[in-house]
Scaffold this active site. Structure first.
Site, PDB file in Angstrom:
ATOM      1  CD  GLU A 327      -2.990  -1.334   2.104  1.00 56.30           C
ATOM      2  OE1 GLU A 327      -2.885  -0.622   3.111  1.00 56.30           O
ATOM      3  OE2 GLU A 327      -3.900  -2.152   1.944  1.00 56.30           O
ATOM      4  CD  GLU A 443      -3.898  -8.338   0.742  1.00 59.73           C
ATOM      5  OE1 GLU A 443      -4.842  -7.831   1.375  1.00 59.73           O
ATOM      6  OE2 GLU A 443      -2.731  -7.940   0.845  1.00 59.73           O
TER       7      GLU A 443
HETATM    8  C1  GLA Z   1      -4.675  -5.323   3.630  1.00 56.98           C
HETATM    9  C2  GLA Z   1      -3.391  -6.026   3.967  1.00 56.98           C
HETATM   10  C3  GLA Z   1      -3.633  -7.402   4.466  1.00 56.98           C
HETATM   11  C4  GLA Z   1      -4.759  -7.470   5.444  1.00 56.98           C
HETATM   12  C5  GLA Z   1      -5.961  -6.867   4.850  1.00 56.98           C
HETATM   13  C6  GLA Z   1      -7.088  -7.018   5.817  1.00 56.98           C
HETATM   14  O1  GLA Z   1      -5.152  -5.724   2.445  1.00 56.98           O
HETATM   15  O2  GLA Z   1      -2.522  -6.100   2.894  1.00 56.98           O
HETATM   16  O3  GLA Z   1      -2.480  -7.855   5.096  1.00 56.98           O
HETATM   17  O4  GLA Z   1      -4.440  -6.799   6.631  1.00 56.98           O
HETATM   18  O5  GLA Z   1      -5.681  -5.518   4.560  1.00 56.98           O
HETATM   19  O6  GLA Z   1      -6.922  -8.153   6.583  1.00 56.98           O
END
Ligand code: GLA
Length: 536
Positions: A327, A443
């Site tokens: 991020e 994710e």
């Molecule tokens: C972000 C992070 C993950 C996780 C998600 C929520 O996407 O990259 O590691 O913390 O938020 O669980």
């Protein structure tokens, strides 16, 4: 596809199915259930298509519409019978049939949309019906581990090719191209087979080379044998959901909490699974206090180097991909910053080159590891996506050892979650892979409720399945997209429930470890892609 090459592919499939550790061996009742499902799905697929073929060229007169409707009703009844026959063989699985059926119908519709003109559509529908039957027959042989699966694959392949060759010679079928018609037909057969089979996602996806991963917590997996079994059967990669984050593993200078991350790394090595290391640097007050309170560039750089080097060296050989920086853009709910980059402790104290520095430290610690920049909220077109592209270009121009982009893919069906359509997903993946980098969806989960509500109770699981399917298809269709990881496996263990405090259902399995429509959509897309995969 030449016959020998086809034989090679089938042989590979059969070998993968019988000896691959993550493929698993089907029990006798699994086989019975699988065969019933495939047969029912093949019948349904062929009937839908024949029905379409019959009516697609008719004028829209009231009489024609009435006959079409009657025919649909008859078809639905036949389907209900097939469903009850199959559900006897597959206890507890009948509720998923209706949704699998809807997914298949949608797929048929979009396959037929690819053809222009009623005559062409009618012929295509007939050919697709044959294709469905052929591929599902082959699927049965594979489920049964039949010794002549390879030979019959060749025969089926030949017959399918002849039919398709005849089809694309027709002048009415000038569009789409013969290759598109052929691919569509085989994809649809693969799709029907993928909805019906009992094989796992990993086994079905094997010919495509897809990395299919799941994010896990070290303690949750061994605590539940069903979870553990499913994880090893369905996935060929894992990610440490939280265990490798700075706050968890290195909470104070010189204090390391390696236990959970070690367990995850051992699991990956013992099960021959890929391991995504997540994540070395993550801004936005996610680091331990001593990091968040740093005020000197050199000191913070030393912290970074020590942290990154220790972790990357410790897990070298187990972790094959690191999310080096997570991020780099501001969180989607934070106000935008002047230069579009996240205003975090690393940025403020080290400067904008903290990202390049982190990649250099990681590369020096393990030159074999693939180094990823992982980001949220970039599947939709717009300023965020543009900013990330520009930032990546700057890194590449500066020679930073960056190998891949991770697109997180926390999606949802209602605002404020992102709900990209299929084209937007494919376009985003294309933009990033055009940079010459590999790409993974790292994710994936799809929240169904959030702040919205639905009119029809049956709608969320189907819409959720469609969205999962779009992501899988877009990835499988782009050679630069190497993998998809879901952020958890069963709804009850999702971060969404803890973080937002409400019982949403964002994952492919429900809280009783039953497969959801999203699961079938993922597997069907893998099977459809495997059906048109050039042999390796
Ligand atoms: C972000 C992070 C993950 C996780 C998600 C929520 O996407 O990259 O590691 O913390 O938020 O669980």
């Amino acid at each position: 596809m030449g016959l020998c090459r086809a034989a090679g592919r089938i042989l590979t499939l059969t070998l993968v199915f019988s000896v691959h550790p993550i493929g698993g061996t089907a029990s006798a009742s699994d086989v019975r259930c699988g065969v019933h499902k495939v047969e029912a799905m093949a019948r349904a697929c062929a009937e839908v298509l024949r029905n379409r073929a019959r009516f697609v060229h008719r004028p829209n007169t009231p009489e024609a519409l009435r006959r079409e409707e009657n025919s649909r009703v008859r078809l639905a009844k036949r389907w209900a019978k097939a469903e009850s026959a199959a559900s006897e063989a597959c206890a507890k699985q009948s509720s998923t049939w209706q949704t699998a059926w809807t997914l298949l119908q949608k797929r048929v519709e979009s396959a037929l949309d690819a053809a222009e003109g009623p005559v062409c559509r009618r012929r295509l529908a007939k050919t697709l019906a044959n294709s469905c039957r052929m591929w599902t027959r082959l699927e049965i042989k594979q489920i049964e581990d039949s010794p002549d699966a390879g030979t019959s694959a060749l025969r089926l392949e030949e017959r399918l090719n002849t039919r398709l060759a005849n089809l694309w010679k027709m002048k009415e079928c000038a569009a789409p191209t013969p290759q598109q018609v052929k691919n569509t037909a085989r994809q649809l057969g693969g799709y029907a087979a993928g909805l019906a089979t009992t094989r796992s996602i990993a086994a079905v996806a094997a010919p495509t080379g897809l990395r299919f991963g799941v994010a896990i917590e070290a303690h949750e997996v061994p605590a539940d044998p069903v979870y553990e079994g499913l994880l090893h059967r369905e996935a060929n990669s894992i990610t440490a959901e939280n265990a490798m984050k700075w706050r968890s593993i290195h909470p104070a200078p010189g204090t390391w909490n390696f236990g959970p991350a070690d367990q995850i790394a051992e699991r990956a090595v013992n099960q021959a699974m890929g391991l995504r290391g997540h994540t070395l640097i993550w801004g936005g007050t996610r680091s331990p206090d001593y990091v968040e309170e740093a005020s000197d560039r050199e000191v913070l750089l030393e912290y970074m180097e020590d942290h990154i080097t220790t972790l990357v060296q410790r897990y070298a050989g187990a972790v094959d991909q690191w999310d080096v920086v997570n991020e780099v853009l501001p969180s989607v709910i934070d106000p935008p910053t002047a230069d579009g980059l996240d205003d975090n402790i690393f940025r403020r104290v080290v400067g904008a080159d903290y990202v390049a520095q982190a990649f250099q430290f990681a590369h020096a610690a393990d030159p074999q590891a693939k180094l990823y920049l992982n980001e949220n909220g970039v599947l939709l077109p717009g300023a965020r996506q543009d900013r990330l592209i520009a930032f990546v270009e700057e890194l590449l121009d500066a020679g930073v050892p960056l190998h891949g982009i991770g697109i997180q893919g926390h999606l949802g069906l209602t605002p404020p979650a992102a709900y990209p359509n299929r084209q937007q997903i494919a376009d985003a993946i294309q933009r990033f892979t055009d940079l010459g980098l590999e790409l993974e969806i790292t994710e994936l989960d799809v929240v169904t409720l959030f702040f919205g509500a639905f009119d029809e109770p049956g709608e969320p699981p189907i819409k959720q399945a469609a969205l999962y399917g779009w992501v899988l298809r877009a990835c499988l269709e782009n050679p630069g997209c190497h993998g998809v990881t879901t952020w958890g496996l069963g709804d009850h263990l999702s971060w969404v429930r803890t973080f937002f405090g409400f019982a949403d259902d964002p994952l492919p399995f429900d809280e009783n470890w039953q497969r959801k429509p999203a699961y079938f959509a993922i597997r069907a897309e893998c099977a459809a892609a495997a059906a048109i995969q050039p042999p390796g």
